[in-house]
Design a protein around this motif. Sequence first.
Motif, PDB file in Angstrom:
ATOM      1  N   ALA A  45     -67.144 -77.962 -18.512  1.00  0.00           N
ATOM      2  CA  ALA A  45     -66.362 -79.278 -18.369  1.00  0.00           C
ATOM      3  C   ALA A  45     -65.283 -78.963 -19.286  1.00  0.00           C
ATOM      4  CB  ALA A  45     -67.067 -80.471 -18.668  1.00  0.00           C
ATOM      5  N   MET A  46     -65.657 -78.594 -20.626  1.00  0.00           N
ATOM      6  CA  MET A  46     -64.436 -78.165 -21.539  1.00  0.00           C
ATOM      7  C   MET A  46     -63.308 -77.395 -21.097  1.00  0.00           C
ATOM      8  SD  MET A  46     -65.025 -77.022 -25.736  1.00  0.00           S
ATOM      9  CE  MET A  46     -65.640 -75.284 -25.034  1.00  0.00           C
ATOM     10  N   PHE A  47     -63.986 -76.241 -20.618  1.00  0.00           N
ATOM     11  CA  PHE A  47     -63.015 -75.165 -20.083  1.00  0.00           C
ATOM     12  C   PHE A  47     -62.218 -75.991 -18.917  1.00  0.00           C
ATOM     13  CE2 PHE A  47     -66.101 -71.980 -21.637  1.00  0.00           C
ATOM     14  CZ  PHE A  47     -65.451 -71.639 -22.755  1.00  0.00           C
ATOM     15  N   THR A  48     -62.838 -76.758 -18.147  1.00  0.00           N
ATOM     16  CA  THR A  48     -62.161 -77.340 -16.984  1.00  0.00           C
ATOM     17  C   THR A  48     -61.124 -78.461 -17.321  1.00  0.00           C
ATOM     18  OG1 THR A  48     -64.131 -77.093 -15.523  1.00  0.00           O
ATOM     19  CG2 THR A  48     -62.396 -78.534 -14.879  1.00  0.00           C
ATOM     20  N   ALA A  49     -61.466 -79.194 -18.587  1.00  0.00           N
ATOM     21  CA  ALA A  49     -60.349 -80.002 -19.061  1.00  0.00           C
ATOM     22  C   ALA A  49     -59.437 -79.410 -19.624  1.00  0.00           C
ATOM     23  CB  ALA A  49     -61.207 -81.122 -20.042  1.00  0.00           C
ATOM     24  N   LEU A  50     -59.526 -78.293 -20.489  1.00  0.00           N
ATOM     25  CA  LEU A  50     -58.553 -77.740 -21.199  1.00  0.00           C
ATOM     26  C   LEU A  50     -57.677 -76.744 -20.051  1.00  0.00           C
ATOM     27  CD1 LEU A  50     -60.452 -76.414 -24.427  1.00  0.00           C
ATOM     28  CD2 LEU A  50     -58.787 -78.345 -24.006  1.00  0.00           C
ATOM     29  N   ALA A  51     -58.397 -76.240 -19.199  1.00  0.00           N
ATOM     30  CA  ALA A  51     -57.529 -75.739 -18.095  1.00  0.00           C
ATOM     31  C   ALA A  51     -56.268 -76.360 -17.221  1.00  0.00           C
ATOM     32  CB  ALA A  51     -58.305 -74.818 -17.368  1.00  0.00           C
ATOM     33  N   GLY A  52     -56.720 -77.672 -17.088  1.00  0.00           N
ATOM     34  CA  GLY A  52     -56.120 -78.445 -16.360  1.00  0.00           C
ATOM     35  C   GLY A  52     -54.669 -78.833 -16.840  1.00  0.00           C
ATOM     36  N   ASP A  53     -53.635 -79.314 -15.918  1.00  0.00           N
ATOM     37  CA  ASP A  53     -52.485 -79.698 -16.660  1.00  0.00           C
ATOM     38  C   ASP A  53     -52.785 -81.404 -16.977  1.00  0.00           C
ATOM     39  OD1 ASP A  53     -49.795 -79.579 -17.286  1.00  0.00           O
ATOM     40  OD2 ASP A  53     -49.128 -80.224 -14.982  1.00  0.00           O
ATOM     41  N   PRO A  54     -52.254 -81.769 -18.386  1.00  0.00           N
ATOM     42  CA  PRO A  54     -52.473 -83.059 -18.703  1.00  0.00           C
ATOM     43  C   PRO A  54     -51.637 -83.866 -17.938  1.00  0.00           C
ATOM     44  CG  PRO A  54     -51.394 -81.912 -20.438  1.00  0.00           C
ATOM     45  CD  PRO A  54     -51.640 -80.753 -19.241  1.00  0.00           C
ATOM     46  N   GLY A  55     -52.014 -84.975 -17.160  1.00  0.00           N
ATOM     47  CA  GLY A  55     -51.281 -85.893 -16.670  1.00  0.00           C
ATOM     48  C   GLY A  55     -50.886 -86.973 -17.221  1.00  0.00           C
ATOM     49  N   GLY A  56     -49.976 -87.899 -16.708  1.00  0.00           N
ATOM     50  CA  GLY A  56     -49.445 -89.042 -17.560  1.00  0.00           C
ATOM     51  C   GLY A  56     -50.428 -90.256 -17.550  1.00  0.00           C
ATOM     52  N   GLU A  57     -51.366 -90.047 -16.454  1.00  0.00           N
ATOM     53  CA  GLU A  57     -52.311 -91.153 -16.413  1.00  0.00           C
ATOM     54  C   GLU A  57     -53.454 -91.162 -17.319  1.00  0.00           C
ATOM     55  OE1 GLU A  57     -54.581 -93.885 -12.934  1.00  0.00           O
ATOM     56  OE2 GLU A  57     -53.206 -92.325 -12.403  1.00  0.00           O
ATOM     57  N   PHE A  58     -54.232 -90.004 -17.401  1.00  0.00           N
ATOM     58  CA  PHE A  58     -55.524 -89.830 -18.311  1.00  0.00           C
ATOM     59  C   PHE A  58     -55.009 -88.790 -19.219  1.00  0.00           C
ATOM     60  CE2 PHE A  58     -56.850 -90.351 -14.009  1.00  0.00           C
ATOM     61  CZ  PHE A  58     -57.607 -92.020 -14.170  1.00  0.00           C
ATOM     62  N   THR A  59     -55.871 -88.838 -20.494  1.00  0.00           N
ATOM     63  CA  THR A  59     -55.728 -87.686 -21.711  1.00  0.00           C
ATOM     64  C   THR A  59     -56.649 -86.770 -21.211  1.00  0.00           C
ATOM     65  OG1 THR A  59     -57.436 -89.065 -22.832  1.00  0.00           O
ATOM     66  CG2 THR A  59     -55.175 -89.705 -23.100  1.00  0.00           C
ATOM     67  N   GLN A  60     -56.608 -85.647 -21.980  1.00  0.00           N
ATOM     68  CA  GLN A  60     -57.554 -84.581 -21.860  1.00  0.00           C
ATOM     69  C   GLN A  60     -58.888 -84.980 -22.345  1.00  0.00           C
ATOM     70  OE1 GLN A  60     -55.703 -81.043 -23.823  1.00  0.00           O
ATOM     71  NE2 GLN A  60     -55.314 -80.168 -21.872  1.00  0.00           N
ATOM     72  N   GLY A  61     -58.935 -85.978 -23.329  1.00  0.00           N
ATOM     73  CA  GLY A  61     -60.264 -86.430 -23.869  1.00  0.00           C
ATOM     74  C   GLY A  61     -60.985 -87.102 -22.915  1.00  0.00           C
ATOM     75  N   SER A  62     -60.192 -88.167 -22.018  1.00  0.00           N
ATOM     76  CA  SER A  62     -60.996 -89.113 -21.033  1.00  0.00           C
ATOM     77  C   SER A  62     -61.287 -87.892 -19.832  1.00  0.00           C
ATOM     78  CB  SER A  62     -60.014 -89.852 -20.579  1.00  0.00           C
ATOM     79  OG  SER A  62     -59.002 -89.403 -19.981  1.00  0.00           O
ATOM     80  N   VAL A  63     -60.443 -87.162 -19.513  1.00  0.00           N
ATOM     81  CA  VAL A  63     -60.777 -86.194 -18.521  1.00  0.00           C
ATOM     82  C   VAL A  63     -62.118 -85.205 -18.793  1.00  0.00           C
ATOM     83  CG1 VAL A  63     -60.018 -83.986 -17.181  1.00  0.00           C
ATOM     84  CG2 VAL A  63     -58.527 -85.975 -17.467  1.00  0.00           C
ATOM     85  N   PHE A  64     -62.030 -84.837 -20.266  1.00  0.00           N
ATOM     86  CA  PHE A  64     -63.329 -84.176 -20.770  1.00  0.00           C
ATOM     87  C   PHE A  64     -64.456 -84.842 -20.506  1.00  0.00           C
ATOM     88  CE2 PHE A  64     -66.028 -83.293 -24.246  1.00  0.00           C
ATOM     89  CZ  PHE A  64     -66.838 -82.118 -23.966  1.00  0.00           C
ATOM     90  N   GLY A  65     -64.544 -86.209 -20.991  1.00  0.00           N
ATOM     91  CA  GLY A  65     -65.464 -87.063 -20.934  1.00  0.00           C
ATOM     92  C   GLY A  65     -66.212 -87.101 -19.410  1.00  0.00           C
ATOM     93  N   PHE A  66     -65.227 -87.411 -18.312  1.00  0.00           N
ATOM     94  CA  PHE A  66     -65.628 -87.397 -17.029  1.00  0.00           C
ATOM     95  C   PHE A  66     -66.311 -86.375 -16.591  1.00  0.00           C
ATOM     96  CE2 PHE A  66     -64.830 -86.922 -12.558  1.00  0.00           C
ATOM     97  CZ  PHE A  66     -65.325 -88.205 -12.077  1.00  0.00           C
ATOM     98  N   PHE A  67     -65.806 -85.165 -16.986  1.00  0.00           N
ATOM     99  CA  PHE A  67     -66.234 -83.934 -16.500  1.00  0.00           C
ATOM    100  C   PHE A  67     -67.481 -83.226 -17.039  1.00  0.00           C
ATOM    101  CE2 PHE A  67     -61.988 -82.293 -14.557  1.00  0.00           C
ATOM    102  CZ  PHE A  67     -62.410 -82.572 -13.399  1.00  0.00           C
ATOM    103  N   ALA A  68     -67.625 -83.905 -18.484  1.00  0.00           N
ATOM    104  CA  ALA A  68     -68.791 -83.562 -19.312  1.00  0.00           C
ATOM    105  C   ALA A  68     -70.206 -84.256 -18.548  1.00  0.00           C
ATOM    106  CB  ALA A  68     -68.506 -83.888 -20.707  1.00  0.00           C
ATOM    107  N   VAL A  69     -69.730 -85.562 -18.286  1.00  0.00           N
ATOM    108  CA  VAL A  69     -71.061 -86.297 -17.582  1.00  0.00           C
ATOM    109  C   VAL A  69     -71.237 -85.630 -16.246  1.00  0.00           C
ATOM    110  CG1 VAL A  69     -71.733 -88.560 -16.530  1.00  0.00           C
ATOM    111  CG2 VAL A  69     -70.465 -88.413 -18.780  1.00  0.00           C
ATOM    112  N   VAL A  70     -70.350 -85.432 -15.498  1.00  0.00           N
ATOM    113  CA  VAL A  70     -70.609 -84.747 -14.212  1.00  0.00           C
ATOM    114  C   VAL A  70     -71.307 -83.475 -14.058  1.00  0.00           C
ATOM    115  CG1 VAL A  70     -69.556 -84.236 -12.008  1.00  0.00           C
ATOM    116  CG2 VAL A  70     -68.841 -86.433 -12.938  1.00  0.00           C
ATOM    117  N   PHE A  71     -70.609 -82.581 -14.863  1.00  0.00           N
ATOM    118  CA  PHE A  71     -70.940 -81.511 -14.928  1.00  0.00           C
ATOM    119  C   PHE A  71     -72.214 -81.198 -15.941  1.00  0.00           C
ATOM    120  CE2 PHE A  71     -66.681 -78.861 -14.291  1.00  0.00           C
ATOM    121  CZ  PHE A  71     -66.622 -79.472 -13.136  1.00  0.00           C
ATOM    122  N   GLY A  72     -72.409 -82.031 -16.816  1.00  0.00           N
ATOM    123  CA  GLY A  72     -73.430 -81.993 -17.657  1.00  0.00           C
ATOM    124  C   GLY A  72     -74.872 -82.334 -16.766  1.00  0.00           C
ATOM    125  N   LEU A  73     -74.701 -83.528 -15.954  1.00  0.00           N
ATOM    126  CA  LEU A  73     -75.820 -83.799 -14.946  1.00  0.00           C
ATOM    127  C   LEU A  73     -76.388 -82.692 -13.923  1.00  0.00           C
ATOM    128  CD1 LEU A  73     -75.027 -87.468 -14.368  1.00  0.00           C
ATOM    129  CD2 LEU A  73     -76.953 -86.569 -15.764  1.00  0.00           C
TER     130      LEU A  73
END
Length: 109
Positions: A45-73
């Motif tokens: 999830a960390m690599f996915t969040a850092l590799a993605g292009d930061p959008g205007g709607e979500f921060t990289q931290g919130s994207v990482f949090g979402f992916f951390a929950v999904v990829f962690g499970l």
Amino acid sequence: MESPRSAATPDDRSPAAGSVEVTVSSSPKFWPFAGAGAVVGVLAAMFTALAGDPGGEFTQGSVFGFFAVVFGLAGALLGCIVFLVVDAILRRRTRRAHAVPLDDGGVTR
């Protein structure tokens, strides 16, 4: 002269008096497999969040949090599946043995 192999060797297949037949097997622990899978999922999830292009709607931290929950499970689930496979492989390697209780000479602890 006595041979180097005495009658009480472990290779002897006749059970001794007072011995108990036991099943000897090894089994992995569940939580290290589930935890390792979750950690691998969070790292992905960390690599996915850092590799993605930061959008205007979500921060990289919130994207990482979402992916951390999904990829962690998902990683924990895969870790559980790996645990089941390893446990099935090790379960096939069970064997029977005879255990002889040792006399401790009446010493209590």
